[in-house]
Scaffold this motif. Structure first.
Motif, PDB file in Angstrom:
ATOM      1  N   THR A   1       0.820  -1.208   0.000  1.00  0.00           N
ATOM      2  CA  THR A   1       0.000   0.000   0.000  1.00  0.00           C
ATOM      3  C   THR A   1       0.856   1.260   0.000  1.00  0.00           C
ATOM      4  O   THR A   1       0.574   2.224  -0.730  1.00  0.00           O
TER       5      THR A   1
ATOM      6  N   ILE B   1       0.870   4.435  -2.661  1.00  0.00           N
ATOM      7  CA  ILE B   1       0.680   5.839  -2.275  1.00  0.00           C
ATOM      8  C   ILE B   1       1.816   6.696  -2.810  1.00  0.00           C
ATOM      9  O   ILE B   1       1.597   7.781  -3.374  1.00  0.00           O
TER      10      ILE B   1
ATOM     11  N   GLU C   1      -7.798   7.780  -4.532  1.00  0.00           N
ATOM     12  CA  GLU C   1      -7.441   8.512  -3.318  1.00  0.00           C
ATOM     13  C   GLU C   1      -8.473   8.292  -2.220  1.00  0.00           C
ATOM     14  O   GLU C   1      -8.151   8.265  -1.041  1.00  0.00           O
TER      15      GLU C   1
ATOM     16  N   ASP D   1      -9.991   5.620  -1.389  1.00  0.00           N
ATOM     17  CA  ASP D   1      -9.699   4.402  -0.636  1.00  0.00           C
ATOM     18  C   ASP D   1      -8.699   4.668   0.476  1.00  0.00           C
ATOM     19  O   ASP D   1      -8.846   4.179   1.599  1.00  0.00           O
ATOM     20  N   PHE D   2      -7.691   5.474   0.177  1.00  0.00           N
ATOM     21  CA  PHE D   2      -6.663   5.764   1.181  1.00  0.00           C
ATOM     22  C   PHE D   2      -7.174   6.721   2.249  1.00  0.00           C
ATOM     23  O   PHE D   2      -6.734   6.679   3.398  1.00  0.00           O
TER      24      PHE D   2
ATOM     25  N   VAL E   1      -8.843   4.544   4.796  1.00  0.00           N
ATOM     26  CA  VAL E   1      -7.856   3.847   5.618  1.00  0.00           C
ATOM     27  C   VAL E   1      -7.235   4.796   6.636  1.00  0.00           C
ATOM     28  O   VAL E   1      -7.117   4.479   7.820  1.00  0.00           O
ATOM     29  N   ALA E   2      -6.848   5.970   6.168  1.00  0.00           N
ATOM     30  CA  ALA E   2      -6.219   6.948   7.061  1.00  0.00           C
ATOM     31  C   ALA E   2      -7.168   7.367   8.176  1.00  0.00           C
ATOM     32  O   ALA E   2      -6.764   7.531   9.333  1.00  0.00           O
TER      33      ALA E   2
END
Length: 649
Positions: free
Chosen positions: A591, A595, A620, A622-623, A626-627
């Motif tokens: 991952t 990024i 973006e 999706d991240f 997660v963040a």
């Protein structure tokens, strides 16, 4: 089944030599049976425990060889994948405290495996299919580096003549292809053995065929594969299809799969099974054979029947006949292969007790079980139990069609109890293990139902991969606690902190439910799809499913502006505005690497491609998800630490 030597890359001549030795073994076994040399009047039970190894991120850990070296125990052996292990238990006389002895031995050996695994940075999991296993885990690089596995893979590939195809429907649908038999590594089982004398073998084997379905329905523990909700016991269709060497054909000829329930009852002898297999299935690999079984019999010695045992290990009947030697005496046994690993040791032993009790109880009631049920009904029961678990209906003796739960609780548990007590099994053990089955069936809480209910609840707030990870973490925690699965609370998403997941990859976060277009289609369709589905990127595929381009909302807007300024409303094909050969990544990309790539190349979308075909898309958004979850967990951890510090002050 223990370590077996093979002759990798055997040529035609070597296979012919092996065939002659195999035929000699068949003739030798026939002579041994005719001479009364096969042990009779003695019942023993046994078991094989397969398991997964996972790392601290709850993903597969390919460290089996290291764990084997640390464990240094002859009961342990390899499996096809380096993230699987097998434990072979010594035979136990059927009767007395055999069931509690089985549980104690299992617990002792699994504890040894757990200790060795933890020294290698891994953990042990007992489950039919690991929730967190990924397609990228099934590459040949994870195959155990031993000649037997590579020889089998090559032989199966030659017979298949193309990729393995897998298709199964449940709540979700899974359709995929794979280039090796590593799909089998998704499945782990708890196989149980029952010794049978030559004269009773035919009826006992048929009884096993009948008894397997209700036990499987109660034991189901594999409802998820690659995040898809499929059969209650998905191992059954997965294993049957992952080693299926048959090719699609327009011809009417019927071929049998190497993994099967079988096609008919056994009439008289175990020899019918060995002879039918040899007639139907080609030899996949040879092996060095250093004995002449017929000569040994003439000399009064007992042969190992090495060729027969190697060949038999390449035909995967769900109930498999086996030959072996115990304390210098040759014997036959039925190997029941359909039951899954887990959820706990006590659950597994309860499944074994139910099976052994039914075997003895049904055999005592029916000198010929085939008088009461047709083979096709027994076979249909098997697949119904695998597909629907306790929600299935089974056709039982006398052609009655009954709800599986009622059949088990009202008829089969009492019958299994009689069978175990008649065999001399301690009544306390009978009460303990059949009590587990009774409570499990009445509550409806099999391992599969626990997984599906947990998964459904967690998906209300967590991503699919977070839910699958939490399922695995919760399974391990509850296995160590040791309570049977019907007493398990549902898994919670907080049970697997994402901060521990140091090996996250693109496959875990990419979107796989894709909307794609063809380059000849109108841009108007792209604009409409983006509006309807609130998406900013649409991949462009050709007829073969290969990625040929990518269209973003910016290209669509520019085209609309151009059409307005030019005063034209002519439809423009997607190919005119798409970005050709867009930047892509494979699903196993870490991952963090993805990024960094997106930041460096200033793109906000990455198509995910495997073997030239589009398998997902990463954006973006999706991240950001997660963040956000990582931040929530960190804040929650900080608050917990602050609260703890305050309470100490």
């Amino acid at each position: 089944m223990g370590e077996q030597k093979v002759a990798p890359g055997s040529d035609a001549r070597e296979l012919r030599i092996f065939m002659r030795r195999l035929l000699n073994d068949i003739h030798a076994l026939d002579k041994m049976m005719a001479a009364g040399m096969i042990e009779s009047g003695v019942r023993r039970i046994g078991a094989e425990q397969e398991l997964f190894l996972v790392d601290q991120a709850w993903r597969v850990a390919p460290v089996s060889l290291e764990v084997l070296q640390r464990a240094a125990d002859p009961h342990f052996t390899t499996e096809i994948a380096q993230f699987n292990l097998e434990i072979n238990l010594d035979p136990i006389l059927f009767g007395g405290d055999c069931l509690s002895q089985l549980e104690k031995r299992l617990n002792r050996l699994i504890a040894r495996a757990r200790t060795a695994a933890r020294a290698s940075g891994a953990e042990v999991v007992l489950t039919g299919i690991l929730p967190t296993i990924r397609k990228s885990d099934l590459e040949l690089s994870n195959m155990t580096p031993k000649p037997r596995y590579f020889a089998l893979n090559s032989a199966l590939a030659r017979l298949r003549g193309g990729p393995y195809e897998f298709r199964v429907n449940g709540t979700d649908e899974l359709i995929m292809k794979h280039d090796s038999w590593m799909l089998e590594a998704c499945c782990t089982s708890f196989q149980v053995h029952l010794q049978a004398g030559p004269d009773e073998f035919a009826n006992l084997y048929n009884v096993a065929q009948v008894a397997t379905a209700p036990v499987l329905a109660a034991a189901a523990n594999a409802p998820l594969l690659f995040g898809k909700r499929l059969w209650r016991e998905t191992r059954i269709p997965l294993f049957e299809q992952s080693i299926d060497t048959r090719q699609a054909s327009n011809h009417l000829r019927q071929r049998s799969p190497r993994v099967s329930f079988g096609n008919r009852w056994v009439k008289n002898s175990v020899m019918e099974l060995f002879e039918e297999d040899l007639a139907r299935f080609r030899i996949l690999l040879g092996a060095p054979v250093d004995e002449d079984p017929l000569a040994m019999l003439r000399e009064g010695r007992i042969p190992q029947l090495q060729a027969l045992r190697v060949y038999n290990s390449t035909v995967w009947r769900w109930n498999r006949p086996c030959y072996g030697i115990t304390d210098g005496v040759p014997g036959l046994r039925i190997e029941a292969r359909a039951f899954p690993a887990g959820p706990t040791v006590v659950d597994e032993v309860a499944n074994a007790a139910f099976f052994f009790g039914l075997m003895n109880g049904l055999a005592n009631e029916h000198r010929d079980i085939t008088d009461g049920i047709q083979f096709d009904d027994a076979k249909q029961n098997f697949h119904a139990a695998a597909r629907f678990g306790l929600d299935s209906q089974l056709t039982w003796l006398g052609r009655e069609v009954l709800p599986t739960r009622d059949l088990i609780c009202r008829r089969l548990i009492p019958l299994a109890r009689e069978g175990l007590l008649e065999a001399g099994v301690l009544s306390a053990d009978v009460d303990r293990y059949l009590g587990v089955i009774d409570d499990r069936v009445k509550s409806g809480r099999t391992g599969s139902q626990w997984m599906l209910a947990s998964f459904s609840e967690m998906r209300k707030e967590a991503t699919k991969d977070e839910a699958l990870t939490a399922l695995t973490a919760a399974t391990v925690a509850r296995q160590i606690e040791g309570k049977p699965v019907h007493d398990w609370p549902l898994a919670r998403a907080t049970e697997a902190s994402m901060s521990k997941q140091t090996h996250l990859c693109v496959e875990e976060f990419m979107t796989t439910d894709l909307f794609t277009v063809h380059e000849d289609e109108a841009v108007d369709l792209v604009a409409t799809l983006m509006d309807w589905k609130r998406i900013r990127h649409i991949p462009v595929e050709n007829e073969q499913g290969a990625l040929v381009g990518l269209v973003s909302c910016f290209e669509v807007l520019r085209q609309l502006e151009r059409s307005i300024s030019e005063g034209t409303d002519q439809s423009v094909p997607v190919g005119a505005i798409m970005v050709r050969e867009p930047l892509t990544v494979p699903p196993e990309t870490p991952t963090l690497d993805a990024i960094m790539l997106m930041r460096r190349e200033k793109v906000d979308c990455l198509p995910v491609v495997k073997d030239g075909r589009l398998v997902g898309i990463l954006t973006e958004r999706d991240f950001i998800d997660v963040a956000a979850r990582l931040l929530e967990q960190r804040l929650a951890g900080s608050e917990k630490a602050a609260s703890a510090a305050s309470s100490h002050s």
